[in-house]
Write a protein that holds these residues in place. Structure first.
Motif, PDB file in Angstrom:
ATOM      1  N   ASP A  25      41.813 -23.867  34.423  1.00  0.00           N
ATOM      2  CA  ASP A  25      41.518 -23.844  32.995  1.00  0.00           C
ATOM      3  C   ASP A  25      41.785 -22.472  32.390  1.00  0.00           C
ATOM      4  OD1 ASP A  25      40.783 -26.436  32.891  1.00  0.00           O
ATOM      5  OD2 ASP A  25      38.622 -26.085  32.917  1.00  0.00           O
ATOM      6  N   GLN A  26      42.152 -22.467  31.138  1.00  0.00           N
ATOM      7  CA  GLN A  26      42.265 -21.214  30.387  1.00  0.00           C
ATOM      8  C   GLN A  26      40.871 -20.624  30.222  1.00  0.00           C
ATOM      9  OE1 GLN A  26      45.291 -20.174  29.207  1.00  0.00           O
ATOM     10  NE2 GLN A  26      44.515 -18.275  28.324  1.00  0.00           N
ATOM     11  N   VAL A  27      40.734 -19.344  30.531  1.00  0.00           N
ATOM     12  CA  VAL A  27      39.437 -18.697  30.474  1.00  0.00           C
ATOM     13  C   VAL A  27      39.448 -17.594  29.425  1.00  0.00           C
ATOM     14  CG1 VAL A  27      37.729 -17.345  31.735  1.00  0.00           C
ATOM     15  CG2 VAL A  27      38.945 -19.191  32.888  1.00  0.00           C
ATOM     16  N   ILE A  28      38.460 -17.603  28.562  1.00  0.00           N
ATOM     17  CA  ILE A  28      38.300 -16.544  27.570  1.00  0.00           C
ATOM     18  C   ILE A  28      37.485 -15.421  28.211  1.00  0.00           C
ATOM     19  CG2 ILE A  28      37.316 -15.948  25.328  1.00  0.00           C
ATOM     20  CD1 ILE A  28      37.705 -18.875  24.522  1.00  0.00           C
ATOM     21  N   GLU A  29      38.003 -14.209  28.148  1.00  0.00           N
ATOM     22  CA  GLU A  29      37.309 -13.072  28.739  1.00  0.00           C
ATOM     23  C   GLU A  29      35.932 -12.897  28.101  1.00  0.00           C
ATOM     24  OE1 GLU A  29      38.256 -11.111  31.323  1.00  0.00           O
ATOM     25  OE2 GLU A  29      39.851 -12.612  31.527  1.00  0.00           O
ATOM     26  N   LYS A  30      34.936 -12.780  28.970  1.00  0.00           N
ATOM     27  CA  LYS A  30      33.565 -12.623  28.495  1.00  0.00           C
ATOM     28  C   LYS A  30      32.825 -11.672  29.426  1.00  0.00           C
ATOM     29  CE  LYS A  30      29.503 -15.325  27.098  1.00  0.00           C
ATOM     30  NZ  LYS A  30      28.908 -16.688  27.042  1.00  0.00           N
ATOM     31  N   PRO A  31      32.969 -10.373  29.221  1.00  0.00           N
ATOM     32  CA  PRO A  31      32.277  -9.415  30.081  1.00  0.00           C
ATOM     33  C   PRO A  31      30.772  -9.439  29.850  1.00  0.00           C
ATOM     34  CG  PRO A  31      33.372  -8.288  28.281  1.00  0.00           C
ATOM     35  CD  PRO A  31      33.801  -9.720  28.202  1.00  0.00           C
ATOM     36  N   LEU A  32      30.057  -9.110  30.869  1.00  0.00           N
ATOM     37  CA  LEU A  32      28.609  -9.008  30.789  1.00  0.00           C
ATOM     38  C   LEU A  32      28.228  -7.857  29.846  1.00  0.00           C
ATOM     39  CD1 LEU A  32      26.028 -10.212  32.123  1.00  0.00           C
ATOM     40  CD2 LEU A  32      26.222  -8.416  33.845  1.00  0.00           C
ATOM     41  N   THR A  33      27.227  -8.101  29.004  1.00  0.00           N
ATOM     42  CA  THR A  33      26.782  -7.078  28.054  1.00  0.00           C
ATOM     43  C   THR A  33      25.358  -6.644  28.365  1.00  0.00           C
ATOM     44  OG1 THR A  33      25.874  -8.700  26.510  1.00  0.00           O
ATOM     45  CG2 THR A  33      28.214  -8.132  26.266  1.00  0.00           C
ATOM     46  N   LEU A  34      24.974  -5.533  27.771  1.00  0.00           N
ATOM     47  CA  LEU A  34      23.603  -5.039  27.957  1.00  0.00           C
ATOM     48  C   LEU A  34      22.577  -6.046  27.472  1.00  0.00           C
ATOM     49  CD1 LEU A  34      23.739  -1.243  27.004  1.00  0.00           C
ATOM     50  CD2 LEU A  34      23.045  -2.234  29.201  1.00  0.00           C
ATOM     51  N   GLU A  35      22.881  -6.721  26.367  1.00  0.00           N
ATOM     52  CA  GLU A  35      21.960  -7.732  25.845  1.00  0.00           C
ATOM     53  C   GLU A  35      21.761  -8.869  26.853  1.00  0.00           C
ATOM     54  OE1 GLU A  35      23.498  -5.296  22.676  1.00  0.00           O
ATOM     55  OE2 GLU A  35      24.534  -6.458  24.206  1.00  0.00           O
ATOM     56  N   MET A  36      22.845  -9.313  27.461  1.00  0.00           N
ATOM     57  CA  MET A  36      22.742 -10.364  28.472  1.00  0.00           C
ATOM     58  C   MET A  36      21.940  -9.888  29.670  1.00  0.00           C
ATOM     59  SD  MET A  36      26.598 -11.853  28.641  1.00  0.00           S
ATOM     60  CE  MET A  36      27.492 -12.400  27.169  1.00  0.00           C
ATOM     61  N   ARG A  63      27.002 -18.901  32.297  1.00  0.00           N
ATOM     62  CA  ARG A  63      27.204 -18.178  31.044  1.00  0.00           C
ATOM     63  C   ARG A  63      28.682 -17.864  30.789  1.00  0.00           C
ATOM     64  NH1 ARG A  63      22.529 -15.567  29.172  1.00  0.00           N
ATOM     65  NH2 ARG A  63      23.819 -14.925  27.396  1.00  0.00           N
ATOM     66  N   GLY A  64      29.568 -18.306  31.671  1.00  0.00           N
ATOM     67  CA  GLY A  64      30.990 -18.069  31.479  1.00  0.00           C
ATOM     68  C   GLY A  64      31.397 -16.615  31.632  1.00  0.00           C
ATOM     69  N   ILE A  65      30.639 -15.835  32.392  1.00  0.00           N
ATOM     70  CA  ILE A  65      30.894 -14.402  32.561  1.00  0.00           C
ATOM     71  C   ILE A  65      32.162 -14.183  33.390  1.00  0.00           C
ATOM     72  CG2 ILE A  65      29.950 -12.222  33.414  1.00  0.00           C
ATOM     73  CD1 ILE A  65      28.452 -13.461  31.047  1.00  0.00           C
ATOM     74  N   THR A  66      32.989 -13.223  32.952  1.00  0.00           N
ATOM     75  CA  THR A  66      34.224 -12.899  33.677  1.00  0.00           C
ATOM     76  C   THR A  66      34.218 -11.499  34.269  1.00  0.00           C
ATOM     77  OG1 THR A  66      35.286 -12.117  31.645  1.00  0.00           O
ATOM     78  CG2 THR A  66      35.588 -14.447  32.217  1.00  0.00           C
ATOM     79  N   ASP A  67      33.280 -10.652  33.882  1.00  0.00           N
ATOM     80  CA  ASP A  67      33.313  -9.242  34.301  1.00  0.00           C
ATOM     81  C   ASP A  67      31.890  -8.708  34.451  1.00  0.00           C
ATOM     82  OD1 ASP A  67      33.654  -6.515  34.623  1.00  0.00           O
ATOM     83  OD2 ASP A  67      35.203  -6.344  33.085  1.00  0.00           O
ATOM     84  N   LEU A  68      31.603  -8.103  35.622  1.00  0.00           N
ATOM     85  CA  LEU A  68      30.265  -7.578  35.913  1.00  0.00           C
ATOM     86  C   LEU A  68      30.198  -6.062  35.850  1.00  0.00           C
ATOM     87  CD1 LEU A  68      29.334  -9.718  39.069  1.00  0.00           C
ATOM     88  CD2 LEU A  68      28.565 -10.104  36.716  1.00  0.00           C
TER      89      LEU A  68
END
Length: 316
Positions: A25-36, A63-68
């Motif tokens: 599947d096509q994945v939209i980049e969603k890095p982990l944020t401080l809020e998360m 949560r669909g996270i792509t980057d830690l």
């Protein structure tokens, strides 16, 4: 000892969730944020000298996270669960030097990409896209689960690196042999739902108590060795065993008490239960049922008759 082979099966293949339903599947980049991160931290515990406290548990599934990457700022984490996301890289966890437990099931990992973590004890990377077993070097590791991946061959899992590893799960991969499993400390080994035809290298597993080989392509049992002195339970359900003479190969296992052969051709033979007990006289349970006293007497009588016949034939 479990009452049925299903109790040792630890469940069947799980259904992938909405985030990881298709690795292509096509994945939209969603890095982990401080809020998360703030929303997902828990378990306040003492750290360092005991004079300070920090949250040590981090759970963020589905949560669909792509980057830690941001986790490099949280070195005190001990328990991390990032399952059901879109992760391809776990290297940011290198800064979590006190990590004890890591769950990253249902992601897109094609290699462990795990840094050396001195205290790591539990790792679960089920349902990813792993193709090998290289990349694990954690001296305190006790439990490793790599089921439902694409692993064709076991390499890099040497006893010298894993003196504490007691449970290894490699279900539903693409293994054709047991070669490479040279870990004497193992007590539980789960290899169901592969394509295993060859049993080799098992002599290294001197502390193994449970061996799960259900749903493979095994025809011969010559790979078992007398060095496997602790083995009590073997599940060979739905393999290609067709001759009772194969069962005799298990005589070298002094502690074997439970054997599962359901859905193997050999289980359809006449006097199957009796013949198995004649060959394996210490056996307590075959398939789902324990042997009755009557069955034991019948098998013992048959064993004695055959011994006497053999002695007579030698005297002639």
């Amino acid at each position: 000892m479990a009452d049925s082979d299903e109790e040792l099966n630890h469940g069947s293949s799980e259904t992938r969730n909405d985030f990881c339903d298709n690795h292509n599947d096509q994945v939209i980049e969603k890095p982990l944020t401080l809020e998360m991160v703030a929303e997902s931290l828990s378990l306040l515990a003492k750290i360092s000298t005991g004079l300070a406290h920090a949250f040590v548990r981090f759970n963020i599934p589905k949560r669909g996270i792509t980057d830690l990457s941001i986790l490099s700022s949280f070195p005190h984490l001990r328990y991390v669960d990032v399952s059901n996301n879109y992760l391809k890289d776990l290297t940011p966890l290198a800064h979590c030097s006190h990590l004890l437990t890591l769950k990253a099931d249902y992601n897109r990992l094609n290699s462990p990409s795990l840094p050396d973590l001195q205290y790591l004890q539990v790792v679960s990377l089920n349902n990813n896209a792993l193709t090998g077993t290289e990349g694990f070097s954690h001296p305190m590791l006790e439990y490793l689960s790599l089921s439902w991946n694409k692993i064709c061959k076991v390499t890099g899992l040497m006893g010298s690196l894993f003196s504490n590893l007691h449970t290894l799960e490699l279900r539903a991969n693409k293994l054709t042999t047991t070669a490479g499993l040279t870990i004497p400390s193992l007590k539980n080994l789960f290899l169901a739902e592969n394509s295993i035809t060859e049993l080799v290298g098992l002599e290294h597993l001197s502390q193994l108590t449970t061996l799960h080989l259900r749903d493979n392509l095994i025809q011969h049992l010559t790979g078992f060795h007398s060095n496997m002195k602790a083995l009590q339970y073997i599940n060979l359900r739905n393999n290609k065993l067709a001759d009772m003479i194969e069962v005799e190969a298990l005589c070298c296992l002094p502690m074997l008490r439970a054997l599962i052969l359901l859905e193997c051709p050999v289980a359809d033979q006449d006097d199957y239960r009796t013949e198995a007990l004649v060959s394996l006289r210490r056996l307590e349970r075959l398939d789902k049922f324990e042997y009755t006293e009557e069955e034991r007497r019948e098998a013992e009588d048959l064993y004695v008759q055959r011994q006497e016949k053999e002695i007579c034939s030698e005297d002639v």
